[in-house]
Scaffold this motif. Structure first.
Motif, PDB file in Angstrom:
ATOM      1  N   GLU A  28       3.210  79.153  65.586  1.00 13.20           N
ATOM      2  CA  GLU A  28       2.646  79.594  66.864  1.00 13.20           C
ATOM      3  C   GLU A  28       1.524  80.603  66.651  1.00 13.20           C
ATOM      4  OE1 GLU A  28       6.063  81.059  68.894  1.00 13.20           O
ATOM      5  OE2 GLU A  28       6.760  79.060  69.472  1.00 13.20           O
ATOM      6  N   GLN A  88      -1.555  78.680  65.790  1.00 15.45           N
ATOM      7  CA  GLN A  88      -2.145  78.060  66.979  1.00 15.45           C
ATOM      8  C   GLN A  88      -2.907  79.090  67.817  1.00 15.45           C
ATOM      9  OE1 GLN A  88      -2.397  74.857  67.759  1.00 15.45           O
ATOM     10  NE2 GLN A  88      -1.400  74.415  65.804  1.00 15.45           N
ATOM     11  N   LYS A 113      -6.104  79.703  66.185  1.00 17.60           N
ATOM     12  CA  LYS A 113      -7.009  78.567  66.400  1.00 17.60           C
ATOM     13  C   LYS A 113      -7.683  78.679  67.765  1.00 17.60           C
ATOM     14  CE  LYS A 113      -7.078  73.564  65.941  1.00 17.60           C
ATOM     15  NZ  LYS A 113      -6.280  72.365  65.684  1.00 17.60           N
TER      16      LYS A 113
END
Length: 143
Positions: free
Chosen positions: A85, A88, A91
């Motif tokens: 997580e 992410q 990102k």
């Protein structure tokens, strides 16, 4: 009395605005209004990108701290999930970042991915590496 002063103020502002348009011309006033609008739009979009970047960095940092807590409790599966997580969130932060920060965020994503692989392999010393990544994210947040 207050209503009268309010109406007088509105009439005075309308008069001043009319005189200004009369002196400058409508084209100049429209041009200045368009410039001001473009400046407001540019600063608003930059502020929005900066806010998105910071919120995603804070989210990634939170996930990393949570993953470290899971490592301390020896919940390796939850730690791997938290690291995923965090990656992410980094990102998403990279999408809002400028070119200078994109490279740094890419390096941080690679470090998180390496720590995730090490946790899956049950290697030791990953908590210190998570601390290092959190400190580097703190450095990005203070800019």
């Amino acid at each position: 009395m207050l209503r009268f002063l309010g109406m007088l103020t509105i009439i005075g502002l309308a008069f001043i605005w009319g005189v200004y348009i009369g002196l400058e011309g409508t084209d100049a006033v429209l041009h200045k209004a368009k410039q001001l609008s473009a400046q407001v739009l540019a600063s608003t979009s930059a502020l929005e990108r900066n806010l998105s970047l910071r919120s995603n960095l804070v989210n990634a940092k939170e996930r990393l701290v949570q993953a470290k807590a899971e490592l301390l409790d020896k919940n390796y599966g939850k730690a791997v999930t938290g690291l995923g997580e965090a990656r992410q969130a980094l990102k998403k932060a990279m999408e809002a970042a400028d070119e200078e920060n994109k490279q740094k965020l890419k390096e941080e994503m690679e470090k998180v991915e390496a720590v995730k692989r090490d946790v899956q392999a049950l290697k030791t010393g990953v908590q210190a590496r998570v601390d290092e990544i959190v400190n580097e994210l703190d450095g990005l947040l203070t800019k």
